[in-house]
Design a protein around this motif. Structure first.
Motif, mmCIF file in Angstrom:
data_model
loop_
_atom_site.group_PDB
_atom_site.id
_atom_site.type_symbol
_atom_site.label_atom_id
_atom_site.label_comp_id
_atom_site.label_asym_id
_atom_site.label_seq_id
_atom_site.Cartn_x
_atom_site.Cartn_y
_atom_site.Cartn_z
ATOM 1 N N LEU A 100 -21.350 19.018 -65.551
ATOM 2 C CA LEU A 100 -20.483 18.815 -64.388
ATOM 3 C C LEU A 100 -20.888 17.569 -63.604
ATOM 4 O O LEU A 100 -20.034 16.827 -63.115
ATOM 5 N N LEU A 103 -19.591 14.703 -65.625
ATOM 6 C CA LEU A 103 -18.144 14.540 -65.470
ATOM 7 C C LEU A 103 -17.822 13.839 -64.156
ATOM 8 O O LEU A 103 -16.978 12.925 -64.118
ATOM 9 N N ASP A 104 -18.487 14.232 -63.080
ATOM 10 C CA ASP A 104 -18.254 13.581 -61.787
ATOM 11 C C ASP A 104 -18.581 12.092 -61.861
ATOM 12 O O ASP A 104 -17.843 11.248 -61.330
ATOM 13 N N LEU A 107 -15.873 10.253 -63.791
ATOM 14 C CA LEU A 107 -14.657 10.057 -63.000
ATOM 15 C C LEU A 107 -14.814 8.885 -62.037
ATOM 16 O O LEU A 107 -13.871 8.110 -61.829
ATOM 17 N N ARG A 108 -16.007 8.745 -61.469
ATOM 18 C CA ARG A 108 -16.240 7.598 -60.568
ATOM 19 C C ARG A 108 -16.143 6.288 -61.339
ATOM 20 O O ARG A 108 -15.519 5.328 -60.864
ATOM 21 N N ASP A 113 -9.204 10.773 -60.761
ATOM 22 C CA ASP A 113 -9.628 12.084 -60.265
ATOM 23 C C ASP A 113 -9.655 13.131 -61.359
ATOM 24 O O ASP A 113 -10.054 14.274 -61.129
ATOM 25 N N HIS A 114 -9.215 12.762 -62.571
ATOM 26 C CA HIS A 114 -9.273 13.713 -63.675
ATOM 27 C C HIS A 114 -9.211 12.975 -65.003
ATOM 28 O O HIS A 114 -8.732 11.837 -65.078
ATOM 29 N N ALA A 139 -14.659 22.867 -65.322
ATOM 30 C CA ALA A 139 -14.031 21.541 -65.286
ATOM 31 C C ALA A 139 -12.515 21.656 -65.220
ATOM 32 O O ALA A 139 -11.851 20.912 -64.490
ATOM 33 N N SER A 142 -11.358 23.379 -61.760
ATOM 34 C CA SER A 142 -11.481 22.488 -60.604
ATOM 35 C C SER A 142 -10.493 21.333 -60.644
ATOM 36 O O SER A 142 -10.422 20.537 -59.691
ATOM 37 N N ARG A 144 -10.658 18.771 -62.636
ATOM 38 C CA ARG A 144 -11.282 17.518 -63.075
ATOM 39 C C ARG A 144 -10.967 17.195 -64.537
ATOM 40 O O ARG A 144 -11.090 16.045 -64.958
ATOM 41 N N ALA A 145 -10.587 18.199 -65.300
ATOM 42 C CA ALA A 145 -10.187 17.992 -66.698
ATOM 43 C C ALA A 145 -8.976 18.857 -66.986
ATOM 44 O O ALA A 145 -8.901 20.009 -66.549
#
Length: 320
Positions: A100, A103-104, A107-108, A113-114, A139, A142, A144-145
């Motif tokens: 996780l 993944l964050d 994304l940055r 955002d996903h 993921a 939330s 994000r994926a």
């Protein structure tokens, strides 16, 4: 370019994907932008990257191009986590926190955002698969994926993860090396994926570049096999066993009046389970050569000959 359904999901991906392994290391921003533009203009959608490529540099470069060179919503963005960076190099870590957090960070770097597809890059023998799967579920939950999957995992782990995830969110994909030089996934991964409705993404469909025929006589100075950071990646396919397969591909290509790489991609394209073959071109010219394979259709006799010369070794219990 043909768009194929990824397993039993509603996600559709171009049957040829754009890989970014060399981006920001061997492929600079100008060549990367040209590749991305040419790929999308040809109808391509799936762009594959990873947090581990160039230690995040590939994601940063891709993120800088999305929205400028091509709109974000015109690509199906796939990234991978599970190899954590440390001062001593990469460490496999598919724990919940590492996935996780990874993944964050992705994304940055990607400036979004996903991601459309989030994969665990490699098996982690120290983390229970149930914990890894819980991170994939989180993921999706939330936002994000959109979809999740595995990469480079054996058949039993594909089956177990699909069982743990259930129908919702479900295991969308397994990404694995697959080419005329590496057909190992036909033993267990492909049967598991077929039975469970998991889509297959094939990485290195050109046998790490060897199926282009460029290494038949020597190692070109500007090739991956001559690169200090990728020579070990190519070396396993420079032996006599691979050479026999490459010669068969070259003979077929000569007979059809096409390039060897076009024959190699055409062979993989008729594999019904493969939703997309991800090509990792270093230069725009290399990518254009792969895109040119769209109209190649192999006669049945050539398909049979290539199947025979490249057949993977099997034994008990796959074959009795």
């Amino acid at each position: 370019m043909e768009q194929r359904q990824l397993g039993r999901t509603g996600l559709r991906v171009s049957h040829l994907g754009l890989g970014t392994l060399t981006w920001s290391r061997d492929t600079d921003e100008h060549d990367a932008a040209e590749q991305l533009r040419d790929f999308v203009e040809a109808g391509g959608t799936l762009v594959d990257t990873s947090a581990s490529y160039a230690d995040g540099g590939a994601e940063e470069l891709l993120g800088s191009l999305l929205g400028g060179v091509v709109p974000r919503d015109e690509v199906v963005l796939c990234t991978k986590a599970g190899v954590r960076r440390t001062p001593d190099g990469g460490v496999v870590d598919a724990s919940r926190g590492a996935l996780l957090d990874g993944l964050d960070a992705s994304l940055r770097r990607l400036g979004t955002d996903h991601v459309d597809l989030f994969l665990v890059q490699t098996p982690d023998p120290r983390t229970p698969l149930a914990e890894t799967v819980s991170a994939l579920r989180r993921a999706v939950d939330s936002g994000r994926a959109r979809y999740v999957g595995l990469s480079n995992h054996p058949g039993w782990q594909v089956a177990r993860a699909a069982t743990l995830l259930g129908e919702d969110p479900g295991l969308a994909a397994v990404e694995a090396e697959y080419s005329l030089l590496q057909r190992g996934i036909e033993r267990e991964v492909l049967p598991a994926a077929a039975d469970l409705g998991v889509g297959v993404l094939a990485w290195s469909p050109l046998g790490r570049g060897v199926l282009t025929g460029k290494y038949r006589r020597t190692v070109p100075a500007d090739s991956r096999a001559a690169s200090p950071h990728l020579a070990g990646f190519v070396e396993p396919y420079l032996g006599s066993v691979a050479a026999a397969v490459v010669e068969a591909v070259v003979i077929a290509a000569d007979g059809l009046g096409r390039a060897p790489l076009e024959v190699a991609l055409a062979w993989l394209r008729v594999r019904a389970q493969v939703a997309s073959a991800v090509v990792g071109a270093r230069t725009p010219a290399q990518l254009r050569a792969s895109l040119a394979a769209e109209d190649v259709e192999l006669p049945p006799e050539i398909l049979r000959a290539l199947d025979e010369v490249s057949a993977p070794a099997t034994g008990y219990p796959e074959r009795r």
